[in-house]
Design an enzyme around this catalytic site. Structure first.
Site, PDB file in Angstrom:
ATOM      1  N   GLN A 175      -4.925  12.903  13.248  1.00 25.12           N
ATOM      2  CA  GLN A 175      -4.893  13.102  11.803  1.00 25.12           C
ATOM      3  C   GLN A 175      -3.931  12.098  11.177  1.00 25.12           C
ATOM      4  O   GLN A 175      -2.802  11.944  11.639  1.00 25.12           O
ATOM      5  CB  GLN A 175      -4.460  14.529  11.469  1.00 25.12           C
ATOM      6  N   PHE A 197     -15.010  21.796  19.203  1.00 25.83           N
ATOM      7  CA  PHE A 197     -14.750  20.448  18.673  1.00 25.83           C
ATOM      8  C   PHE A 197     -13.244  20.184  18.728  1.00 25.83           C
ATOM      9  O   PHE A 197     -12.636  19.730  17.766  1.00 25.83           O
ATOM     10  CB  PHE A 197     -15.255  20.302  17.235  1.00 25.83           C
ATOM     11  N   ASN A 199      -5.393  19.272  19.226  1.00 25.13           N
ATOM     12  CA  ASN A 199      -4.538  19.400  18.043  1.00 25.13           C
ATOM     13  C   ASN A 199      -4.257  20.861  17.702  1.00 25.13           C
ATOM     14  O   ASN A 199      -3.134  21.227  17.349  1.00 25.13           O
ATOM     15  CB  ASN A 199      -5.201  18.695  16.857  1.00 25.13           C
ATOM     16  N   ASP A 210     -13.396  22.786  14.384  1.00 23.23           N
ATOM     17  CA  ASP A 210     -12.982  21.658  13.547  1.00 23.23           C
ATOM     18  C   ASP A 210     -13.976  20.512  13.756  1.00 23.23           C
ATOM     19  O   ASP A 210     -13.654  19.498  14.371  1.00 23.23           O
ATOM     20  CB  ASP A 210     -11.557  21.232  13.929  1.00 23.23           C
ATOM     21  N   ASN A 237     -22.000  19.753  25.660  1.00 26.00           N
ATOM     22  CA  ASN A 237     -22.838  19.392  24.520  1.00 26.00           C
ATOM     23  C   ASN A 237     -22.882  20.600  23.597  1.00 26.00           C
ATOM     24  O   ASN A 237     -23.485  21.619  23.929  1.00 26.00           O
ATOM     25  CB  ASN A 237     -24.248  19.018  24.995  1.00 26.00           C
ATOM     26  N   CYS A 284       0.867  -1.183   0.000  1.00 25.28           N
ATOM     27  CA  CYS A 284       0.000   0.000   0.000  1.00 25.28           C
ATOM     28  C   CYS A 284       0.901   1.230   0.000  1.00 25.28           C
ATOM     29  O   CYS A 284       1.392   1.647   1.055  1.00 25.28           O
ATOM     30  CB  CYS A 284      -0.922  -0.003   1.220  1.00 25.28           C
ATOM     31  N   CYS A 297     -14.022  18.714   7.078  1.00 27.20           N
ATOM     32  CA  CYS A 297     -13.790  17.471   6.337  1.00 27.20           C
ATOM     33  C   CYS A 297     -14.977  17.154   5.431  1.00 27.20           C
ATOM     34  O   CYS A 297     -15.048  16.056   4.871  1.00 27.20           O
ATOM     35  CB  CYS A 297     -13.514  16.307   7.291  1.00 27.20           C
ATOM     36  N   GLU A 328     -15.106  20.238  23.914  1.00 23.70           N
ATOM     37  CA  GLU A 328     -15.221  18.949  23.216  1.00 23.70           C
ATOM     38  C   GLU A 328     -16.369  18.140  23.814  1.00 23.70           C
ATOM     39  O   GLU A 328     -16.646  18.237  25.010  1.00 23.70           O
ATOM     40  CB  GLU A 328     -13.892  18.190  23.333  1.00 23.70           C
TER      41      GLU A 328
END
Length: 433
Positions: free
Chosen positions: A265, A294, A299, A363, A342, A162, A389, A315
């Site tokens: 990531q 988030f 990160n 994010d 939440n 791969c 994303c 988060e």
């Protein structure tokens, strides 16, 4: 980018037609026109002519498959992987990296109605530092399959190599296969994960029945001989450390520890550049209060704390909040706090939000952040960086900010997953004064 189709299909005649491809969509499909209708054809590139048959005919578009390619694009390349076209992992190895980036950038620009300012990319091969390989025992041959799912199927492609995997992980594939294929429990193996951290290589084995002492000894010997940290997962909740210590990776000058099952990531190179560019776009000043929504295990949060007066990370997963707090302590960062909240509720009413924020970063997952856009607007930050994303939910969420008086100052395509149809992006919004 999500696509939705109705279940009803029109009957096709399988007539062979000749088409000229004029575009490449973000999923790596060639785009042509025939009888006033858009045709999507996997495997074809712009400037190529081909004979195709229609496989699915809809009111506004159709899908086709190649019968014979009549010409080759100058940007066609020979796929490096022998499994390309069968394995569902990659869709664009036949296209040059430049063409892939241009097509994804064009798709992003169309959705956002704004030019793409830059492409943030790194090496196009050997970039994946994490892989999850499915395992399946074949009774007829008494062999163990190890690989990725076929495109559009639950069947496994038995991968031997791969080229998008980190070289250390790709080199391990035949050795891992041989080890697992020699276990008494090979009928009861679910999947194996390989992770390349800065601290070393991890192997996480999911097994669905207890391992014998002989199998455990064999796995331990293998982990020691290959220098692996070994973890056993008898179910989705339990993770047993057999060998190794807490893994960690370097990120923008910080050392971040993580659990083998934590999300990180997969593209370390693009992640480093993405974080650095986000900090640059936010123009973080020593007196700034910054909010990271988030935030995961930090990160962005922790690098932000190296430049700002204070940073709050929010988060929804308690374990990641705990990991973020731990990493803040390990890196000596005392101006950052993490909260479990939440994010569908109004976080602006929380005590930690009473002094407001100068800058905001978010994010979210693929579902986007529709539930928090009005909360961000209430905070009135000067700058907002949105890392996405899923360009479809990014475009949807952006509308709220644009209506509230923010403008798109920068738009970047993140080439996080070369040779695949995944499209990630990052936007800087500035408040109009």
């Amino acid at each position: 980018m999500a696509q939705f189709y109705s279940a009803k299909r029109r009957t096709t005649t399988r007539q062979i037609i000749t088409v000229s491809v004029n575009d490449l969509d973000s999923f790596g499909q060639g785009v042509a026109r025939h009888n006033g209708k858009t045709l999507f054809i996997p495997g074809l590139l712009p400037q190529e002519n081909a004979e195709v048959t229609v496989t699915e005919d809809k009111k506004q578009y159709a899908r086709a498959k190649v019968v014979r390619r009549l010409s080759d694009s100058p940007e066609r390349e020979t796929p490096r992987c022998p499994h390309f076209g069968v394995c569902g992992g990659c869709q664009q190895q036949h296209a040059s990296v430049d063409l892939q980036q241009r097509s994804k950038s064009a798709a992003l620009a169309r959705l956002m109605k704004h030019d793409v300012s830059e492409v943030i990319a790194d090496v196009p091969w050997g970039y994946r530092r994490r892989a999850r390989l499915s395992l399946n025992y074949l009774p007829k041959t008494q062999q163990l399959q190890m690989g990725f799912r076929k495109a559009g199927s639950s069947d496994i492609v038995d991968v031997k190599q791969c080229p998008i995997l980190a070289p250390q992980l790709e080199a391990l594939l035949p050795k891992v296969r041989a080890c697992l294929g020699s276990l008494q429990a090979m009928r009861h193996l679910g999947h194996v994960e390989l992770v390349q951290a800065t601290s070393g290589t991890l192997m996480i084995l999911r097994h669905t029945a207890p391992l014998s002492s002989a199998d455990r000894e064999k796995l331990e010997r293998f982990s020691h001989s290959e220098g692996l940290d070994l973890y056993l997962a008898p179910d989705s909740e339990i993770l047993e450390t057999v060998s190794g210590e807490m893994p960690w990776y370097d990120s923008n000058g910080l050392r971040l520890t993580f659990s083998p099952r934590d999300f990180i990531q997969v593209n370390a190179g693009v992640n480093q550049k993405m974080v650095a560019r986000a900090l640059e776009w936010l123009d973080v000043q020593p007196e700034d209060r910054v909010l990271d929504l988030f935030c995961g295990m930090g990160n962005f949060t922790l690098p932000l704390a190296t430049q700002a007066a204070s940073v709050v990370g929010v988060e929804g997963v308690p374990a990641l909040v705990e990991k973020g707090q731990q990493n803040a302590r390990l890196n000596g960062l005392q101006n950052v706090t993490f909260y479990h909240e939440n994010l569908e509720e109004d976080v602006t009413k929380q005590p930690w939000a009473k002094n407001g924020f100068d800058k905001v970063l978010l994010d979210p997952a693929r579902a986007g952040a529709a539930g928090v856009m009005q909360q961000i607007i209430k905070l009135e930050p000067i700058r907002i960086v949105y890392v996405s994303c899923n360009p479809a939910t990014l475009a949807r969420d952006s509308e709220a900010l644009l209506k509230a008086g923010y403008t798109i100052a920068r738009l970047a395509m993140l080439d996080m997953f070369p040779h695949t149809g995944h499209l990630e992006s990052m936007v800087l919004f500035s408040r109009v004064k």
